[in-house]
Write an enzyme that holds these catalytic residues in place. Sequence first.
Site, PDB file in Angstrom:
ATOM      1  N   TYR A 118     113.305  -1.662  88.482  1.00 31.36           N
ATOM      2  CA  TYR A 118     114.554  -1.478  89.237  1.00 31.36           C
ATOM      3  C   TYR A 118     114.569  -1.895  90.786  1.00 31.36           C
ATOM      4  CZ  TYR A 118     115.593   1.017  85.082  1.00 31.36           C
ATOM      5  OH  TYR A 118     115.736   1.394  83.684  1.00 31.36           O
ATOM      6  N   ASP A 177     107.622   8.246  81.410  1.00 32.72           N
ATOM      7  CA  ASP A 177     106.416   7.619  80.747  1.00 32.72           C
ATOM      8  C   ASP A 177     105.339   7.372  81.770  1.00 32.72           C
ATOM      9  OD1 ASP A 177     106.933   7.622  77.924  1.00 32.72           O
ATOM     10  OD2 ASP A 177     108.679   6.141  78.345  1.00 32.72           O
ATOM     11  N   HIS A 419     108.795  -7.138  84.580  1.00 26.68           N
ATOM     12  CA  HIS A 419     109.909  -6.741  83.691  1.00 26.68           C
ATOM     13  C   HIS A 419     111.146  -6.318  84.338  1.00 26.68           C
ATOM     14  CE1 HIS A 419     108.655  -2.465  82.587  1.00 26.68           C
ATOM     15  NE2 HIS A 419     109.880  -2.604  82.850  1.00 26.68           N
ATOM     16  N   TYR A 500     123.145   2.955  83.400  1.00 25.18           N
ATOM     17  CA  TYR A 500     123.011   4.190  84.138  1.00 25.18           C
ATOM     18  C   TYR A 500     122.166   3.980  85.333  1.00 25.18           C
ATOM     19  CZ  TYR A 500     118.194   5.459  83.461  1.00 25.18           C
ATOM     20  OH  TYR A 500     116.948   5.640  83.618  1.00 25.18           O
ATOM     21  N   ARG A 501     121.695   2.796  85.579  1.00 24.01           N
ATOM     22  CA  ARG A 501     120.762   2.407  86.645  1.00 24.01           C
ATOM     23  C   ARG A 501     120.672   0.931  86.711  1.00 24.01           C
ATOM     24  NH1 ARG A 501     115.090   5.558  86.041  1.00 24.01           N
ATOM     25  NH2 ARG A 501     113.986   5.151  87.849  1.00 24.01           N
TER      26      ARG A 501
HETATM   27  C1  LIG Z   1     106.111   0.881  82.011  1.00 27.72           C
HETATM   28  C2  LIG Z   1     107.456   1.496  82.767  1.00 27.72           C
HETATM   29  C3  LIG Z   1     107.898   2.983  82.039  1.00 27.72           C
HETATM   30  C4  LIG Z   1     108.795   3.574  82.869  1.00 27.72           C
HETATM   31  N1  LIG Z   1     109.380   4.699  82.075  1.00 27.72           N
HETATM   32  C5  LIG Z   1     109.998   5.393  82.878  1.00 27.72           C
HETATM   33  C6  LIG Z   1     110.737   6.526  82.386  1.00 27.72           C
HETATM   34  O1  LIG Z   1     110.202   7.029  81.128  1.00 27.72           O
HETATM   35  N2  LIG Z   1     111.736   7.230  82.877  1.00 27.72           N
HETATM   36  C7  LIG Z   1     112.277   6.957  84.005  1.00 27.72           C
HETATM   37  O2  LIG Z   1     112.995   7.534  84.567  1.00 27.72           O
HETATM   38  N3  LIG Z   1     111.714   5.925  84.446  1.00 27.72           N
HETATM   39  C8  LIG Z   1     110.848   5.125  83.823  1.00 27.72           C
HETATM   40  N4  LIG Z   1     110.439   3.868  84.602  1.00 27.72           N
HETATM   41  C9  LIG Z   1     111.103   3.311  85.721  1.00 27.72           C
HETATM   42  C10 LIG Z   1     110.350   4.194  87.143  1.00 27.72           C
HETATM   43  O3  LIG Z   1     109.213   3.673  87.237  1.00 27.72           O
HETATM   44  C11 LIG Z   1     110.269   5.574  87.292  1.00 27.72           C
HETATM   45  O4  LIG Z   1     111.419   6.106  87.222  1.00 27.72           O
HETATM   46  C12 LIG Z   1     109.620   5.814  88.580  1.00 27.72           C
HETATM   47  O5  LIG Z   1     109.493   7.348  88.385  1.00 27.72           O
HETATM   48  C13 LIG Z   1     110.459   5.866  89.832  1.00 27.72           C
HETATM   49  O6  LIG Z   1     109.726   5.318  91.010  1.00 27.72           O
HETATM   50  P1  LIG Z   1     109.557   6.697  91.987  1.00 27.72           P
HETATM   51  O7  LIG Z   1     109.583   8.024  91.299  1.00 27.72           O
HETATM   52  O8  LIG Z   1     108.527   6.491  92.809  1.00 27.72           O
HETATM   53  O9  LIG Z   1     110.965   6.702  92.846  1.00 27.72           O
HETATM   54  P2  LIG Z   1     111.070   6.004  93.984  1.00 27.72           P
HETATM   55  O10 LIG Z   1     111.048   4.471  94.154  1.00 27.72           O
HETATM   56  O11 LIG Z   1     110.428   6.711  95.323  1.00 27.72           O
HETATM   57  O12 LIG Z   1     112.636   6.428  94.336  1.00 27.72           O
HETATM   58  C14 LIG Z   1     113.651   5.716  93.483  1.00 27.72           C
HETATM   59  C15 LIG Z   1     115.069   5.516  94.264  1.00 27.72           C
HETATM   60  O13 LIG Z   1     115.651   6.665  94.636  1.00 27.72           O
HETATM   61  C16 LIG Z   1     116.109   6.900  95.952  1.00 27.72           C
HETATM   62  N5  LIG Z   1     115.195   7.972  96.604  1.00 27.72           N
HETATM   63  C17 LIG Z   1     113.786   7.988  96.494  1.00 27.72           C
HETATM   64  N6  LIG Z   1     113.554   8.858  97.456  1.00 27.72           N
HETATM   65  C18 LIG Z   1     114.612   9.222  98.139  1.00 27.72           C
HETATM   66  C19 LIG Z   1     114.693  10.192  99.113  1.00 27.72           C
HETATM   67  N7  LIG Z   1     113.897  11.121  99.697  1.00 27.72           N
HETATM   68  N8  LIG Z   1     116.071  10.465  99.733  1.00 27.72           N
HETATM   69  C20 LIG Z   1     117.023   9.830  99.242  1.00 27.72           C
HETATM   70  N9  LIG Z   1     116.866   8.699  98.040  1.00 27.72           N
HETATM   71  C21 LIG Z   1     115.754   8.708  97.706  1.00 27.72           C
HETATM   72  C22 LIG Z   1     115.960   5.490  96.438  1.00 27.72           C
HETATM   73  O14 LIG Z   1     117.041   4.970  96.085  1.00 27.72           O
HETATM   74  C23 LIG Z   1     114.938   4.934  95.716  1.00 27.72           C
HETATM   75  O15 LIG Z   1     114.843   3.521  95.528  1.00 27.72           O
HETATM   76  C24 LIG Z   1     109.465   3.063  83.846  1.00 27.72           C
HETATM   77  C25 LIG Z   1     108.810   1.975  84.630  1.00 27.72           C
HETATM   78  C26 LIG Z   1     107.804   1.274  84.025  1.00 27.72           C
HETATM   79  C27 LIG Z   1     107.500  -0.011  84.547  1.00 27.72           C
END
Ligand SMILES: Cc1cc2nc3c(=O)[nH]c(=O)nc-3n(C[C@H](O)[C@H](O)[C@H](O)COP(=O)(O)OP(=O)(O)OC[C@H]3O[C@@H](n4cnc5c(N)ncnc54)[C@H](O)[C@@H]3O)c2cc1C
Length: 553
Positions: A118, A177, A419, A500-501
């Site tokens: 994303y 995941d 991807h 949704y995203r």
């Molecule tokens: C192989 C693979 C599998 C995946 N499987 C899943 C899955 O099962 N479920 C799923 O949900 N996702 C999945 N993802 C997507 C993603 O990798 C995850 O959701 C991951 O947890 C998001 O990164 P993060 O938690 O570090 O969020 P961040 O990158 O830290 O935050 C995501 C977004 O939330 C907002 N944000 C973050 N922190 C704050 C804050 N403090 N205040 C205000 N806004 C904020 C920002 O807009 C930011 O861009 C997958 C991705 C891959 C590549």
Amino acid sequence: MPPSNRPIHARPQAMRNFRNEMRSATMSELTMPVAASPGRLDEAIAAFSRAIGPEHVHTDDATLAEFSDPYSPSSWDDYRPPVVLQPATVEEIQAIVRIANEYTVSLWTNSQGRNNAYGGSSPRMPGTVVVNLRRMNRVLEVNDELGYVVVEPGVSFNDLYAYVREHGHDVWIDVPDLGWGSVLGNTMDHGFGYTRYGDHAAAQCGMEVVLANGELLRTGLGALGAGDGWHVSKRGFGPSADGIFMQSNFGIVTKIGLWVMRRPDFYIYGFITVPQPDDIAALVEALRPLLLDGTIPNQPEVFNDFAALAEGAKKADVWPNPGRVPAEVLDGFRKKSGAGAWNLRFALYGREEIVDVNLAAVRSAIAHIPGSTVNGQKLRGDDREAIEALGQPGQVQAGVPSMSFLSVMDWVGAKKPGHVCLSSIAPLRGADVLKIRDIVRDACAEYGYDYGTGITLSPRHLTHISTLFYDAEDPVAVRSAYDFCREVIVKAREAGFAEYRAHIDFMDHVADQFDWNNHALLRFNETLKDALDPNGILAPGKSGIWPKRLRVK
Ligand SMILES: Cc1cc2nc3c(=O)[nH]c(=O)nc-3n(C[C@H](O)[C@H](O)[C@H](O)COP(=O)(O)OP(=O)(O)OC[C@H]3O[C@@H](n4cnc5c(N)ncnc54)[C@H](O)[C@@H]3O)c2cc1C
């Protein structure tokens, strides 16, 4: 700069005209973000260094690359931040926000910053400073009695699991995941996992937020300033504010409470296969009543055969030719591995006699689908070793984080694989799952992509997530995948389905689809944005919401 992706900070209703007018414009001819003005940024960087220490203000190439979208070409600079800030306290965030207002510098906050597929850690707008909160990584509370946790932004799912184990708590956390993402960041982008509390936005309760003017806000019962009910009831008095800080740019969230499961006596790791591609409709119809009445309490996920094949395999080993994997190769894979056209994991939790009865109910609900199989492996809830030995699909339904699913990235065989995801929501009905399946599958066939999909089921809706793999250093391949998504998003919307995203590249496009009553929802969001963040410093463009100074009139 990705070729057809000039920043367009226009209201959606003006967007298409604007795009046509500007088709041949260079970036400098368009609305130039104030934040990109180098003089202002230099002054701001000096002030940031004084506020949080120069060692936490990063401008070196390696760090800027680390906090850029890992699934786009290294040569693209649109989504590369000029600076990464890593504050350690709420007070430091407040100082950053005040400096950003003073110099009109834009900030893009993430927590772990692993939003891969994303946009990763990348900001939407060039010149935007990334505020990464990995250093704020304390687990503030794990409450066994009432079943909740309270975390700072930098706490990853791996960290939280380790903390719960180390301190002998009796709860099961919920994990997506991959375990390396942050609990808070994932929740902010409406992410999900696979236990009873898999819908993280729904499980979130009580939030602390730094507003754009630097003020600190606590939502719900946190506003009472007394007692300890902040994380047990979502409602305080008056409007519920928490939801407006998710997928938005109205504040920087510094703490959240999240409901978690009490450890169940027993866990059944269930697995269903159905042989025919169209069986997905019967499967969804059969499971909906069991999801609605709570027989299946978690968020099951169902993968098609290509997704099952791609996990842990390399395309070169399976089909060493250009183009899509042919049907006969998928047939061969299904025969050899025992996989179905669709393969669903689900969980049952509770006392032994209850999980046994519920497994029997699942078997009987599926029995009418010819060639279907249902397996259930029963484990004691306190047998962590056995649960950790289940492998990723069984583990994540028991809140045990894993990184093994990242092996899916090996499929492409590129040095820098990538991807992007198409993530559509549809009602949980057989006819709807076929409709969204057909839209995406047929478009994949037309454009030469393999149709690889995982569908997450909730009691009333499904989330159909298709993965488009590419070599992330190939700009044409990456751009084509984005353009493909744009096109399919419109087709899905015409059938009544929404994303949704969204990846940062097509956030505006997704927002543009939500156009009921002349974009009343977006105009409402812009009204909030202008009131809460008049200088427009927080995450310009997140979810298609632009501040006034960057909107084209
Ligand atoms: C192989 C693979 C599998 C995946 N499987 C899943 C899955 O099962 N479920 C799923 O949900 N996702 C999945 N993802 C997507 C993603 O990798 C995850 O959701 C991951 O947890 C998001 O990164 P993060 O938690 O570090 O969020 P961040 O990158 O830290 O935050 C995501 C977004 O939330 C907002 N944000 C973050 N922190 C704050 C804050 N403090 N205040 C205000 N806004 C904020 C920002 O807009 C930011 O861009 C997958 C991705 C891959 C590549």
